[in-house]
Design a protein around this motif. Structure first.
Motif, short mmCIF file in Angstrom:
data_model
loop_
_atom_site.label_atom_id
_atom_site.label_comp_id
_atom_site.label_asym_id
_atom_site.label_seq_id
_atom_site.Cartn_x
_atom_site.Cartn_y
_atom_site.Cartn_z
N ILE A 158 -70.80 18.46 -20.95
CA ILE A 158 -71.62 19.22 -20.00
C ILE A 158 -73.00 18.57 -19.96
O ILE A 158 -73.69 18.49 -20.98
N GLU A 161 -75.97 21.01 -15.91
CA GLU A 161 -74.74 21.77 -15.66
C GLU A 161 -74.53 22.88 -16.68
O GLU A 161 -73.49 23.54 -16.65
N VAL A 216 -67.68 22.11 -14.37
CA VAL A 216 -67.47 20.89 -15.15
C VAL A 216 -65.99 20.75 -15.50
O VAL A 216 -65.40 19.67 -15.40
N ARG A 225 -64.11 19.58 -12.44
CA ARG A 225 -64.38 18.17 -12.15
C ARG A 225 -63.64 17.25 -13.11
O ARG A 225 -63.09 16.23 -12.71
N GLU A 226 -63.64 17.60 -14.39
CA GLU A 226 -62.97 16.76 -15.38
C GLU A 226 -61.46 16.68 -15.12
O GLU A 226 -60.84 15.64 -15.36
#
Length: 216
Positions: free
Chosen positions: A97, A101, A108, A111-112
């Motif tokens: 992070i 964020e 997060v 997105r990962e």
């Protein structure tokens, strides 16, 4: 203003006399001079401790309830190599992070998943937050579970600009249990996520079934 991920919460049972940075690179190491309460008005002698300031992280266990399997990844890791172990680790999705964020770890986690398994997870929910190495590392990991269609996954993914070359595969729940029993997992992210899902798979199924009915 965003919260500083390296700023500890005040604690009445700890007196911090000094905190000095001793290394600043990709990560940071700080040296703390402190005392902590032992009992009543008794305090410890002055303690000097180095802390690895890694920041905080999220991890995601992508689960396909239709096919009854989880998505795992395999990638090179420097830590195991330095420890004399196999550096290609079987893991789940995870990422750091960034400071900006810190108030939105959920995004997060999403997105990962896109970066590391090339697919979006649905119905993402938080499972727990833990410290993987509390003796000398400030990092926390927030574990999520998310629903995914494993038939849509690519074979490889990762951000090549960051040196990520990730192989993607799936394990059925019986395969997950067997791998856990055989000691194939040797990192806390994978171990904790696998054990949690095997203990709570019915709760996860019920949660998503109710969610689907509510959205119908």
């Amino acid at each position: 203003m965003k919260k500083d991920i390296r700023q500890p919460m005040p604690n009445p049972d700890v007196i911090v006399e000094r905190r000095d940075p001793v290394f600043q690179g990709y990560f940071q190491v700080d040296r703390w001079h402190l005392r902590h309460r032992i009992a009543g008005d008794t305090w410890s002698p002055l303690l000097v401790r180095e802390v690895f300031e890694r920041g905080h992280a999220v991890a995601v266990l992508p689960y396909d309830p239709v096919r009854g399997c989880v998505v795992v990844i395999e990638q090179f890791r420097m830590g195991p190599l330095a420890a004399g172990r196999n550096p290609w680790m079987i893991e789940i999705v995870a990422g750091i992070i960034e400071p900006e964020e810190i108030d939105n770890p959920h995004s997060v986690a999403q997105r990962e998943c896109l970066e590391e398994i090339g697919a979006e997870v649905q119905d993402l929910f938080e499972v727990l937050t833990y410290l993987p190495s509390p003796g000398a590392v400030s990092e926390t990991v927030t574990l999520y579970c998310g629903r995914i269609d494993s038939s849509l996954l690519p074979k490889v993914a990762g951000n090549a600009d960051e040196g990520e070359y990730i192989r993607i595969s799936t394990l059925t729940l019986p395969q997950l249990a067997e791998a856990l029993e055989m000691g194939r997992f040797d990192n806390s992210l994978m171990l904790i996520a696998a054990q949690w899902l095997l203990l709570n798979q019915q709760k996860v199924q019920d949660r998503w079934t109710q969610s689907a009915r509510a959205g119908a």
